[in-house]
Scaffold this motif. Structure first.
Motif, PDB file in Angstrom:
ATOM      1  N   SER A 178       0.851  -1.191   0.000  1.00  0.00           N
ATOM      2  CA  SER A 178       0.000   0.000   0.000  1.00  0.00           C
ATOM      3  C   SER A 178       0.883   1.235   0.000  1.00  0.00           C
ATOM      4  O   SER A 178       1.870   1.309   0.748  1.00  0.00           O
ATOM      5  CB  SER A 178      -0.916   0.011   1.235  1.00  0.00           C
TER       6      SER A 178
ATOM      7  N   ARG B  55      -1.628  -0.803  -4.034  1.00  0.00           N
ATOM      8  CA  ARG B  55      -2.790   0.035  -3.735  1.00  0.00           C
ATOM      9  C   ARG B  55      -2.288   1.443  -3.392  1.00  0.00           C
ATOM     10  O   ARG B  55      -1.569   1.611  -2.416  1.00  0.00           O
ATOM     11  CB  ARG B  55      -3.597  -0.547  -2.588  1.00  0.00           C
TER      12      ARG B  55
ATOM     13  N   ARG C 257      -3.088   5.380  -2.414  1.00  0.00           N
ATOM     14  CA  ARG C 257      -4.118   6.189  -1.780  1.00  0.00           C
ATOM     15  C   ARG C 257      -3.606   7.605  -1.512  1.00  0.00           C
ATOM     16  O   ARG C 257      -2.446   7.805  -1.197  1.00  0.00           O
ATOM     17  CB  ARG C 257      -4.564   5.569  -0.452  1.00  0.00           C
TER      18      ARG C 257
ATOM     19  N   VAL D  38      -5.443   0.063   6.809  1.00  0.00           N
ATOM     20  CA  VAL D  38      -4.689  -0.727   5.846  1.00  0.00           C
ATOM     21  C   VAL D  38      -4.469  -2.072   6.519  1.00  0.00           C
ATOM     22  O   VAL D  38      -3.586  -2.215   7.366  1.00  0.00           O
ATOM     23  CB  VAL D  38      -3.351  -0.066   5.475  1.00  0.00           C
TER      24      VAL D  38
END
Length: 279
Positions: free
Chosen positions: A39, A67, A69, A114
């Motif tokens: 992440s 991922r 963000r 997360v």
């Protein structure tokens, strides 16, 4: 700018500056044929925080999952921000052509998870939209504010049309809220680009000083402060001198606080005994 955090089965990267290239090389060496699941949390859209992503080798392997963000910018969505460094004619491969499963999603909440890691975010004092993150793990909490100027200069005042009187009232309220956001952090990675003398000629540039970093860390009762966002013109001797000054300020305060300069490649472990749960 790029920090790797491993906690509770998660690999979390904070920002994607040039350092993410080295992170990618290290991850590929470690995982080899195994998939990498990571992440990536982005604080803001300035180049030194996103320009390394096109050179992140795991993004070019089908087996990997990334991922990404972050928050929308002032005049650009988060998706547009992340695609920008890979647009023609500046880069030969577009974001959509990456082989890995890359999911880019804007954040709309200031608290999220997360995996088992709880994350809190807060917008900080820097030009444009810039977030700071605090990660709560089973072994402690880490706060990451790589770009932040003390509230002596309020960057949001002009954007929000504040009068000087309103800005003067808002600034201390913002600092109090930030202190509470950071309170009790085991590690605080904080912008301390300038010496106090240098800061006087850089007010409004969006970055902090040694004394402002120490003051914020002491007021928030953090355990360890890492001076971050080193000025490109500062050599190791200058950074050592800034750490010395920071430690002197702490001694004069009579309080307890560990302080060091952040170092490339340094690894810090948080023992389980230091666990602090979010309130």
């Amino acid at each position: 700018t790029c920090i790797e955090v491993r906690a509770d089965g998660e690999i979390i990267a904070l920002d994607a500056g040039s350092g993410i290239r080295s992170l990618g090389i290290a991850l590929e060496k470690e995982f080899q044929s195994q998939p990498i699941r990571l992440s990536l949390l982005i604080t803001h859209a300035h180049w030194d925080h996103i320009q390394g992503l096109p050179f992140f080798a795991p993004a070019y392997e089908k087996k990997n999952e990334i991922r990404v963000r972050g928050y929308d910018g002032v005049d650009m969505s988060f998706g547009e921000i992340m695609a920008e460094p890979m647009k023609a004619p500046f880069f030969p491969i577009a974001m959509r052509e990456l082989s890995a499963r890359v999911e880019i999603k804007k954040l709309t909440e200031m608290e999220f998870c997360v995996g088992k890691v709880q994350v809190r975010a807060r917008f900080v004092n820097h030009p444009g939209i810039c977030a700071g993150y605090r990660l709560f793990t089973s072994t402690g909490s880490i706060a990451f504010l790589p770009d932040h100027e003390p509230y002596r200069f309020l960057h949001s005042a002009r954007a929000n049309g504040m009068s000087p009187e309103q800005a003067k009232k808002t600034a201390p309220e913002e600092r109090i809220a930030l202190v509470e956001f950071l309170r009790g952090s085991d590690i605080l990675i904080l912008d301390a680009q300038y010496t106090d003398t240098e800061y006087e000629s850089h007010v409004g540039w969006g970055h902090g000083s040694v004394s402002s970093a120490v003051s914020l860390a002491l007021d928030a009762e953090v355990r360890r402060l890492l001076l971050f966002h080193h000025d490109p013109s500062h050599d190791d001797a200058m950074i050592d001198a800034m750490v010395h000054d920071a430690r002197q300020l702490i001694r004069e305060s009579g309080k307890d606080l560990e302080v060091d300069a952040a170092r490339e490649g340094e690894e810090i472990l948080l023992p389980a005994a230091q666990t602090k749960s979010p309130k």
